[in-house]
Design a protein around this motif. Structure first.
Motif, PDB file in Angstrom:
ATOM      1  N   UNK A  69     -25.302 -50.074  18.242  1.00  0.00           N
ATOM      2  CA  UNK A  69     -25.703 -49.313  17.052  1.00  0.00           C
ATOM      3  C   UNK A  69     -26.987 -49.846  16.415  1.00  0.00           C
ATOM      4  N   UNK A  70     -27.833 -50.404  17.225  1.00  0.00           N
ATOM      5  CA  UNK A  70     -29.134 -50.888  16.764  1.00  0.00           C
ATOM      6  C   UNK A  70     -30.186 -49.858  17.175  1.00  0.00           C
TER       7      UNK A  70
ATOM      8  N   UNK B 221     -37.545 -41.083  27.851  1.00  0.00           N
ATOM      9  CA  UNK B 221     -37.399 -39.894  26.982  1.00  0.00           C
ATOM     10  C   UNK B 221     -35.917 -39.553  26.802  1.00  0.00           C
ATOM     11  N   UNK B 222     -35.159 -39.636  27.892  1.00  0.00           N
ATOM     12  CA  UNK B 222     -33.704 -39.397  27.801  1.00  0.00           C
ATOM     13  C   UNK B 222     -33.062 -40.421  26.864  1.00  0.00           C
ATOM     14  N   UNK B 223     -33.522 -41.668  26.934  1.00  0.00           N
ATOM     15  CA  UNK B 223     -33.012 -42.711  26.053  1.00  0.00           C
ATOM     16  C   UNK B 223     -33.297 -42.415  24.589  1.00  0.00           C
ATOM     17  N   UNK B 224     -34.509 -41.943  24.304  1.00  0.00           N
ATOM     18  CA  UNK B 224     -34.848 -41.582  22.917  1.00  0.00           C
ATOM     19  C   UNK B 224     -33.961 -40.443  22.419  1.00  0.00           C
ATOM     20  N   UNK B 225     -33.683 -39.475  23.289  1.00  0.00           N
ATOM     21  CA  UNK B 225     -32.767 -38.391  22.912  1.00  0.00           C
ATOM     22  C   UNK B 225     -31.363 -38.935  22.666  1.00  0.00           C
ATOM     23  N   UNK B 226     -30.935 -39.892  23.467  1.00  0.00           N
ATOM     24  CA  UNK B 226     -29.612 -40.508  23.291  1.00  0.00           C
ATOM     25  C   UNK B 226     -29.531 -41.240  21.949  1.00  0.00           C
ATOM     26  N   UNK B 227     -30.639 -41.870  21.546  1.00  0.00           N
ATOM     27  CA  UNK B 227     -30.676 -42.542  20.234  1.00  0.00           C
ATOM     28  C   UNK B 227     -30.439 -41.515  19.138  1.00  0.00           C
ATOM     29  N   UNK B 228     -31.141 -40.398  19.213  1.00  0.00           N
ATOM     30  CA  UNK B 228     -30.995 -39.354  18.181  1.00  0.00           C
ATOM     31  C   UNK B 228     -29.584 -38.788  18.159  1.00  0.00           C
ATOM     32  N   UNK B 229     -29.006 -38.552  19.335  1.00  0.00           N
ATOM     33  CA  UNK B 229     -27.616 -38.057  19.384  1.00  0.00           C
ATOM     34  C   UNK B 229     -26.655 -39.069  18.770  1.00  0.00           C
ATOM     35  N   UNK B 230     -26.846 -40.336  19.071  1.00  0.00           N
ATOM     36  CA  UNK B 230     -25.969 -41.385  18.544  1.00  0.00           C
ATOM     37  C   UNK B 230     -26.093 -41.478  17.028  1.00  0.00           C
ATOM     38  N   UNK B 231     -27.315 -41.339  16.520  1.00  0.00           N
ATOM     39  CA  UNK B 231     -27.514 -41.389  15.063  1.00  0.00           C
ATOM     40  C   UNK B 231     -26.800 -40.224  14.374  1.00  0.00           C
ATOM     41  N   UNK B 232     -26.920 -39.022  14.962  1.00  0.00           N
ATOM     42  CA  UNK B 232     -26.254 -37.836  14.387  1.00  0.00           C
ATOM     43  C   UNK B 232     -24.751 -38.005  14.431  1.00  0.00           C
ATOM     44  N   UNK B 233     -24.247 -38.494  15.543  1.00  0.00           N
ATOM     45  CA  UNK B 233     -22.801 -38.700  15.699  1.00  0.00           C
ATOM     46  C   UNK B 233     -22.295 -39.695  14.673  1.00  0.00           C
TER      47      UNK B 233
END
Length: 133
Positions: A91-92, A118-130
């Motif tokens: 969660x960092x 780029x996929x990793x950056x999208x995963x960060x955004x999904x994790x933040x929203x979740x």
């Protein structure tokens, strides 16, 4: 544990560790990867394997530690991509974003690495929203 003594030995141990990880035999996988990490040939692959085991066993702090060791040992951008994944699990999100941007900056001509970042950056955004839900 006896460290890997040659590049061939290291490759065999990594292959065995991958097989053990695929069947969720985390103890055996960790033991195989640790032997590679302690050897003088390709230790970065041992650390990458140990980071993967840590992620699969829900130990994100150790995954971050092992991914950093993999990068320091010469694991390159693959280690950085794994570090980003571990940072998300830990969660960092700020650090994960910086890690993926580092990969994008360094992998100017490597389409596969750039796409993974780029996929990793999208995963960060999904994790933040979740996390906000």
């Amino acid at each position: 544990l006896t460290p890997a003594s040659s590049k061939t030995d290291a490759k065999d141990l990594v292959r065995d560790g991958d097989k053990a990880l695929a069947r969720d035999d985390f103890a055996k996988a960790a033991a195989q990867f640790a032997r590679v990490a302690k050897g003088w040939r390709s230790p970065e692959w041992g650390y990458i394997g140990l980071a993967r085991v840590a992620l699969r066993t829900n130990d994100p702090r150790n995954a971050v530690k092992m991914a950093n060791k993999a990068f320091d040992a010469g694991g390159g951008l693959r280690a950085k991509l794994l570090l980003g994944e571990a940072q998300i699990a830990n969660r960092d999100y700020k650090q994960a974003t910086q890690t993926y941007r580092f990969v994008l900056d360094k992998a100017k001509r490597n389409r596969e690495m750039r796409q993974a970042a780029r996929d990793g950056l999208e995963a960060v955004e999904r994790a933040k929203k979740k996390r906000r839900r």
